[in-house]
Write an enzyme that holds these catalytic residues in place. Structure first.
Site, PDB file in Angstrom:
ATOM      1  N   ASN A 193       2.921   9.812  -1.486  1.00 10.35           N
ATOM      2  CA  ASN A 193       3.095   8.359  -1.358  1.00 10.35           C
ATOM      3  C   ASN A 193       4.246   8.076  -0.408  1.00 10.35           C
ATOM      4  O   ASN A 193       5.196   8.856  -0.305  1.00 10.35           O
ATOM      5  CB  ASN A 193       3.408   7.757  -2.747  1.00 10.35           C
ATOM      6  CG  ASN A 193       3.616   6.248  -2.693  1.00 10.35           C
ATOM      7  OD1 ASN A 193       2.833   5.526  -2.097  1.00 10.35           O
ATOM      8  ND2 ASN A 193       4.708   5.785  -3.296  1.00 10.35           N
TER       9      ASN A 193
ATOM     10  N   ASN B 260       0.125   2.330   8.055  1.00 12.46           N
ATOM     11  CA  ASN B 260       0.457   3.747   7.782  1.00 12.46           C
ATOM     12  C   ASN B 260      -0.794   4.612   7.907  1.00 12.46           C
ATOM     13  O   ASN B 260      -0.730   5.738   8.392  1.00 12.46           O
ATOM     14  CB  ASN B 260       1.085   3.882   6.390  1.00 12.46           C
ATOM     15  CG  ASN B 260       2.576   3.586   6.404  1.00 12.46           C
ATOM     16  OD1 ASN B 260       3.356   4.358   6.937  1.00 12.46           O
ATOM     17  ND2 ASN B 260       2.959   2.453   5.875  1.00 12.46           N
TER      18      ASN B 260
ATOM     19  N   LEU C 239      -1.452   4.398 -10.531  1.00 12.74           N
ATOM     20  CA  LEU C 239      -2.514   5.292 -11.010  1.00 12.74           C
ATOM     21  C   LEU C 239      -2.194   5.711 -12.445  1.00 12.74           C
ATOM     22  O   LEU C 239      -1.022   5.878 -12.805  1.00 12.74           O
ATOM     23  CB  LEU C 239      -2.592   6.534 -10.112  1.00 12.74           C
ATOM     24  CG  LEU C 239      -3.011   6.252  -8.660  1.00 12.74           C
ATOM     25  CD1 LEU C 239      -2.857   7.512  -7.821  1.00 12.74           C
ATOM     26  CD2 LEU C 239      -4.448   5.765  -8.593  1.00 12.74           C
TER      27      LEU C 239
ATOM     28  N   GLY D 218      -2.842  -1.362   6.358  1.00  9.17           N
ATOM     29  CA  GLY D 218      -3.205  -0.005   6.748  1.00  9.17           C
ATOM     30  C   GLY D 218      -2.506   0.517   7.983  1.00  9.17           C
ATOM     31  O   GLY D 218      -3.019   1.422   8.654  1.00  9.17           O
TER      32      GLY D 218
ATOM     33  N   MET E 209      -1.542  -0.444  -3.722  1.00  9.24           N
ATOM     34  CA  MET E 209      -0.673  -1.278  -4.548  1.00  9.24           C
ATOM     35  C   MET E 209      -0.977  -1.214  -6.041  1.00  9.24           C
ATOM     36  O   MET E 209      -0.479  -2.020  -6.811  1.00  9.24           O
ATOM     37  CB  MET E 209      -0.734  -2.727  -4.052  1.00  9.24           C
ATOM     38  CG  MET E 209      -0.288  -2.881  -2.606  1.00  9.24           C
ATOM     39  SD  MET E 209       1.161  -1.874  -2.188  1.00  9.24           S
ATOM     40  CE  MET E 209       2.463  -2.953  -2.680  1.00  9.24           C
TER      41      MET E 209
ATOM     42  N   HIS F  98       7.214   5.303   0.416  1.00  8.50           N
ATOM     43  CA  HIS F  98       7.916   4.170  -0.215  1.00  8.50           C
ATOM     44  C   HIS F  98       9.019   3.696   0.733  1.00  8.50           C
ATOM     45  O   HIS F  98       9.782   4.525   1.249  1.00  8.50           O
ATOM     46  CB  HIS F  98       8.514   4.610  -1.566  1.00  8.50           C
ATOM     47  CG  HIS F  98       9.180   3.491  -2.302  1.00  8.50           C
ATOM     48  ND1 HIS F  98       8.469   2.479  -2.931  1.00  8.50           N
ATOM     49  CD2 HIS F  98      10.489   3.209  -2.471  1.00  8.50           C
ATOM     50  CE1 HIS F  98       9.332   1.624  -3.469  1.00  8.50           C
ATOM     51  NE2 HIS F  98      10.564   2.041  -3.205  1.00  8.50           N
TER      52      HIS F  98
HETATM   53  C1  GRF Z   1       4.410  -0.029   3.550  1.00 14.77           C
HETATM   54  O1  GRF Z   1       5.659  -0.640   3.805  1.00 14.77           O
HETATM   55  C2  GRF Z   1       4.575   1.005   2.473  1.00 14.77           C
HETATM   56  O2  GRF Z   1       5.832   1.637   2.486  1.00 14.77           O
HETATM   57  C3  GRF Z   1       4.448   0.169   1.229  1.00 14.77           C
HETATM   58  O3  GRF Z   1       3.446  -0.794   1.513  1.00 14.77           O
HETATM   59  C4  GRF Z   1       3.425  -1.014   2.922  1.00 14.77           C
HETATM   60  C5  GRF Z   1       2.027  -0.750   3.382  1.00 14.77           C
HETATM   61  O4  GRF Z   1       1.903  -1.163   4.701  1.00 14.77           O
HETATM   62  N1  GRF Z   1       4.055   0.989   0.097  1.00 14.77           N
HETATM   63  P1  GRF Z   1       0.564  -0.752   5.513  1.00 14.77           P
HETATM   64  O5  GRF Z   1      -0.617  -1.232   4.689  1.00 14.77           O
HETATM   65  O6  GRF Z   1       0.560   0.741   5.668  1.00 14.77           O
HETATM   66  O7  GRF Z   1       0.693  -1.468   6.838  1.00 14.77           O
END
Ligand code: GRF
Length: 207
Positions: free
Chosen positions: A109, A16, A95, A14, A92, A111
């Protein structure tokens, strides 16, 4: 029209999600949180939500007898959130197309690659294996494909000759933490306009 409400979907650490929390707290993002939705009861993202009194919905695949009932529970949690924007931040699971259609245009999203290159998992390793000199991250609207939605923001990241998956991921991650909150801000300020496959960013609201 009150503040926009954000629901975040996360499955793991989490970081992000935390970047968005930080920008909401400092007023950069004019919005409030509707909830965190996670498929992983042990996601550290839950701790981050609890610290900020953000309600948490755990919709865990293993709690349901089949995919259909799981998807119904997920859609119910999303609908009940009343969110204006759904942010997949390290979520992960794919959907279902029907779910995506129901929230088209208000789901984004992050990526860790410059799409359309290196979609799917281990994007950073895919970039290293291919030998690209520039990697990066992409924020995009979610459509029915995997990582194929309209691109909102991209940040380039140089690949170094001694990079590993971990060192490259860490450097890209710094730009994820800038680009995702910025995309959320732009959405909440109604500054994103779709024109064909292009997302136009307006400098000011109501342009
Ligand atoms: C991030 O690198 C994102 O780009 C990818 O999964 C990772 C999630 O990291 N989809 P976090 O859970 O936000 O630390």
């Amino acid at each position: 029209m009150g503040m926009k409400r954000i629901a975040v979907l996360a499955s793991g650490r989490g970081s992000n999600f935390q970047a968005i929390i930080d920008r909401v707290c400092d007023g950069t993002i004019p919005a409030e949180f509707a909830c965190l939705i996670t498929d992983n009861p042990s996601a550290y993202a839950i701790k981050r939500a609890e610290k900020h009194d953000i309600s948490v919905s755990v919709v865990s695949f293993s709690d349901y007898p089949d995919r259909e009932s799981y998807n119904q529970a997920l859609e119910k949690a999303m609908q009940e959130s009343g969110a204006d924007l759904f942010v997949l931040a390290g979520y992960m699971r794919l959907l279902k197309p029907e779910t995506v259609r129901g929230f088209a245009g208000k789901m984004i999203n992050i990526h860790p690659a410059l799409l359309p290159s290196f979609s799917g998992l281990h994007a950073q390793q895919q970039a290293l294996d291919y030998g690209v000199k520039i990697a990066g991250c992409t924020v995009h609207f979610v459509d029915e494909g995997m990582d194929t939605g309209l691109i909102i923001l991209q940040y380039p990241v140089v690949v170094l000759s001694d990079d590993t998956e971990e060192s490259l991921a860490a450097r890209i991650m710094e730009f994820e933490h800038l680009s995702l909150p910025l995309a959320v801000k732009l959405f909440c300020e109604d500054r994103l306009e779709v024109s064909g496959r292009t997302v136009i960013i307006h400098d000011h609201q109501d342009e």
